[in-house]
Scaffold this active site. Structure first.
Site, PDB file in Angstrom:
ATOM      1  N   ASP A  81      14.552 -25.887 -22.141  1.00 42.00           N
ATOM      2  CA  ASP A  81      14.501 -26.166 -20.702  1.00 42.00           C
ATOM      3  C   ASP A  81      15.642 -25.403 -20.048  1.00 42.00           C
ATOM      4  O   ASP A  81      16.792 -25.846 -20.076  1.00 42.00           O
ATOM      5  CB  ASP A  81      14.688 -27.655 -20.419  1.00 42.00           C
ATOM      6  CG  ASP A  81      13.606 -28.527 -21.039  1.00 42.00           C
ATOM      7  OD1 ASP A  81      12.600 -28.755 -20.364  1.00 42.00           O
ATOM      8  OD2 ASP A  81      13.794 -28.975 -22.187  1.00 42.00           O
ATOM      9  N   ARG A 129      20.595 -25.514 -20.223  1.00 37.13           N
ATOM     10  CA  ARG A 129      20.985 -25.690 -21.621  1.00 37.13           C
ATOM     11  C   ARG A 129      21.930 -24.596 -22.118  1.00 37.13           C
ATOM     12  O   ARG A 129      22.661 -24.802 -23.077  1.00 37.13           O
ATOM     13  CB  ARG A 129      19.751 -25.704 -22.530  1.00 37.13           C
ATOM     14  CG  ARG A 129      18.615 -26.604 -22.099  1.00 37.13           C
ATOM     15  CD  ARG A 129      19.009 -28.053 -22.005  1.00 37.13           C
ATOM     16  NE  ARG A 129      17.842 -28.908 -21.875  1.00 37.13           N
ATOM     17  CZ  ARG A 129      17.846 -30.108 -21.306  1.00 37.13           C
ATOM     18  NH1 ARG A 129      18.975 -30.601 -20.810  1.00 37.13           N
ATOM     19  NH2 ARG A 129      16.740 -30.824 -21.235  1.00 37.13           N
ATOM     20  N   ARG A 157      15.904 -29.785  -8.274  1.00 37.39           N
ATOM     21  CA  ARG A 157      15.107 -29.032  -9.245  1.00 37.39           C
ATOM     22  C   ARG A 157      13.826 -28.447  -8.651  1.00 37.39           C
ATOM     23  O   ARG A 157      13.084 -27.766  -9.370  1.00 37.39           O
ATOM     24  CB  ARG A 157      14.750 -29.934 -10.428  1.00 37.39           C
ATOM     25  CG  ARG A 157      15.956 -30.416 -11.206  1.00 37.39           C
ATOM     26  CD  ARG A 157      15.576 -31.479 -12.213  1.00 37.39           C
ATOM     27  NE  ARG A 157      14.728 -30.954 -13.285  1.00 37.39           N
ATOM     28  CZ  ARG A 157      14.114 -31.720 -14.178  1.00 37.39           C
ATOM     29  NH1 ARG A 157      14.215 -33.044 -14.114  1.00 37.39           N
ATOM     30  NH2 ARG A 157      13.372 -31.171 -15.113  1.00 37.39           N
ATOM     31  N   LYS A 172       5.768 -27.679 -14.948  1.00 33.62           N
ATOM     32  CA  LYS A 172       5.955 -29.121 -15.105  1.00 33.62           C
ATOM     33  C   LYS A 172       6.288 -29.751 -13.752  1.00 33.62           C
ATOM     34  O   LYS A 172       6.732 -29.050 -12.845  1.00 33.62           O
ATOM     35  CB  LYS A 172       7.050 -29.420 -16.139  1.00 33.62           C
ATOM     36  CG  LYS A 172       8.433 -28.855 -15.794  1.00 33.62           C
ATOM     37  CD  LYS A 172       9.388 -29.060 -16.957  1.00 33.62           C
ATOM     38  CE  LYS A 172      10.786 -28.616 -16.601  1.00 33.62           C
ATOM     39  NZ  LYS A 172      11.699 -28.652 -17.757  1.00 33.62           N
ATOM     40  N   HIS A 206      13.002 -40.594 -17.969  1.00 34.92           N
ATOM     41  CA  HIS A 206      13.912 -40.644 -19.109  1.00 34.92           C
ATOM     42  C   HIS A 206      14.330 -42.080 -19.409  1.00 34.92           C
ATOM     43  O   HIS A 206      14.570 -42.438 -20.569  1.00 34.92           O
ATOM     44  CB  HIS A 206      15.171 -39.816 -18.830  1.00 34.92           C
ATOM     45  CG  HIS A 206      14.962 -38.347 -18.877  1.00 34.92           C
ATOM     46  ND1 HIS A 206      14.563 -37.618 -17.775  1.00 34.92           N
ATOM     47  CD2 HIS A 206      15.093 -37.444 -19.891  1.00 34.92           C
ATOM     48  CE1 HIS A 206      14.470 -36.341 -18.106  1.00 34.92           C
ATOM     49  NE2 HIS A 206      14.785 -36.209 -19.379  1.00 34.92           N
ATOM     50  N   ASP A 228       5.539 -33.983 -22.172  1.00 32.82           N
ATOM     51  CA  ASP A 228       6.976 -34.126 -22.036  1.00 32.82           C
ATOM     52  C   ASP A 228       7.473 -34.874 -23.269  1.00 32.82           C
ATOM     53  O   ASP A 228       6.675 -35.377 -24.079  1.00 32.82           O
ATOM     54  CB  ASP A 228       7.313 -34.879 -20.745  1.00 32.82           C
ATOM     55  CG  ASP A 228       8.667 -34.471 -20.169  1.00 32.82           C
ATOM     56  OD1 ASP A 228       9.506 -33.938 -20.920  1.00 32.82           O
ATOM     57  OD2 ASP A 228       8.893 -34.695 -18.960  1.00 32.82           O
TER      58      ASP A 228
END
Length: 382
Positions: A64, A72, A134, A164, A177, A249
């Site tokens: 990602d 990342r 985002r 996504k 999450h 996901d």
């Protein structure tokens, strides 16, 4: 049968003995890299080399790498901007293309075949928890335009993408999450608004990630999209007309993990329509999961047929990703860092001077953008 549709995560910057044996004996379709796996450029190259040499058919490498909050590779190339940053000024189309090219070249340098990006959710107010900064825009047209430019530049640089979070999480009530996120809007609004980026960009991307939000006006009120046949198959295939690979996901997010065991949720996700199912934290549970899927396929013709269909789509996407890698030569990391610096300067120059910033000053980067300085700043570099 079954291991060819699993994606896994590893625990740290080096492989453990258990991870080596799983990658060798039960080679998954993909390994997803996270910040916990990345320290320096040399370390990452060594890790990738070991993952690739683990089996005769190496897993695809995924990551990602959105920039902004989801970055990342921030320890290697600090401070790529967020998607929202491109709405703060002029020349957004041109700058997004540069942005997609920088990230694509960065992934191509490390031979990471697939970026689990861009986010093509439409950014509504109030912002969905977990989606802050985002989103490329607040309309389907803007998201489709900028998302498409990012995709084309990224693929030209040598790395595949995955849209996504299907079918759109812009109206979500929470962060999947940590728990449930509900999008309680009419089906007509989902079709005419939220799905538009997927309709326009899905075939170009060839991969779409199914999210874990629930849509009570489409299916059960507590049923994540990733476990819903009506969403992951009927909406994605029949309404959007998508023919590529559907990737779940991370199934270890609480929105779905709290609903059952790995075995139960993997089976449900596959039957719902996901082709590649991701479990990104507990690789030690993959042997039991693989055994379960293989035994299930051996006795259940319907399940076996679904797995074969999923594997066929996964193979086609692998070939697509490999073609992109071969078509683009790698670029030196120093050159990519210089390109990122130029992008930052151009983004600063283009910012509207008479309007307040979308990203608060407290969330902007405060430290060095130079790799190896030991500081990577806050979440944002805009």
């Amino acid at each position: 049968m079954g291991r060819g549709i699993l994606g896994v995560g590893i625990t740290s910057t080096e492989l453990t003995d258990l991870e080596r044996s799983i990658l060798r004996d039960l080679t998954p379709y993909a390994v997803v890299l996270f910040g916990r796996n990345i320290d320096t450029a040399a370390q990452l190259q060594d890790l990738i080399g070991e993952i690739r040499s683990s089996s005769s058919t190496p897993p695809l490498l995924m990551i990602d790498e959105e920039g902004g909050r989801v970055d990342r590779l921030r320890h290697i190339l600090p401070g790529l901007p967020s998607a929202e940053a491109f709405r703060e000024g002029e020349r957004s189309e041109e700058l997004v293309e540069e942005f997609g090219g920088v990230i694509g070249r960065l992934l191509r340098h490390f031979e990471i075949e697939v970026n689990l990006a861009p986010v093509v959710d439409i950014g509504h107010l109030p912002e969905t928890p977990g989606l802050e900064r985002r989103c490329f825009g607040d309309t389907a047209e803007l998201v489709s335009n900028l998302g498409g430019r990012f995709i084309r530049a990224h693929q030209h640089a040598g790395s595949a993408v995955c849209l996504k979070h299907f079918p759109g999480m812009g109206y979500g009530t929470g962060d999947p999450h940590y728990g449930a996120s509900v999008i309680d809007i009419p089906v007509e609004q989902i079709v005419t608004e939220e799905l538009m980026p997927y309709v326009r960009l899905g075939e170009e991307a060839e991969a779409i990630m199914i999210g874990h939000a629930s849509y009570p006006q489409i299916d059960g009120p507590n049923l994540p999209a990733s476990l819903s046949y009506k969403i992951a198959t009927e909406l994605l295939r029949d309404v959007v007309g998508f023919s590529g690979v559907a990737i779940s996901d991370d199934m270890e997010m609480h929105a779905v993990a709290d609903l059952g065991s790995f075995e139960e949720t993997a089976e449900r996700a596959l039957l719902a329509g996901n082709d590649v199912v991701l479990f990104c934290s507990h690789i030690e549970r993959i042997p039991a999961l693989t055994e379960f899927l293989e035994k299930k396929a051996a006795v259940d013709d319907r399940f076996s047929g679904r797995v074969r269909e999923a594997e066929a789509r996964a193979v086609r996407f692998r070939r697509h990703a490999e073609r992109l890698v071969k078509a683009a030569a790698p670029v030196e990391l120093a050159r990519i860092a210089a390109d990122a610096e130029k992008l930052y300067e151009r983004l600063q120059d283009a910012r509207f001077k008479d309007q307040p910033p979308l990203v608060p000053a407290v969330d902007r980067r405060q430290y060095s953008r130079t790799p190896g300085t030991g500081k990577t700043g806050r979440e944002e570099w805009t």
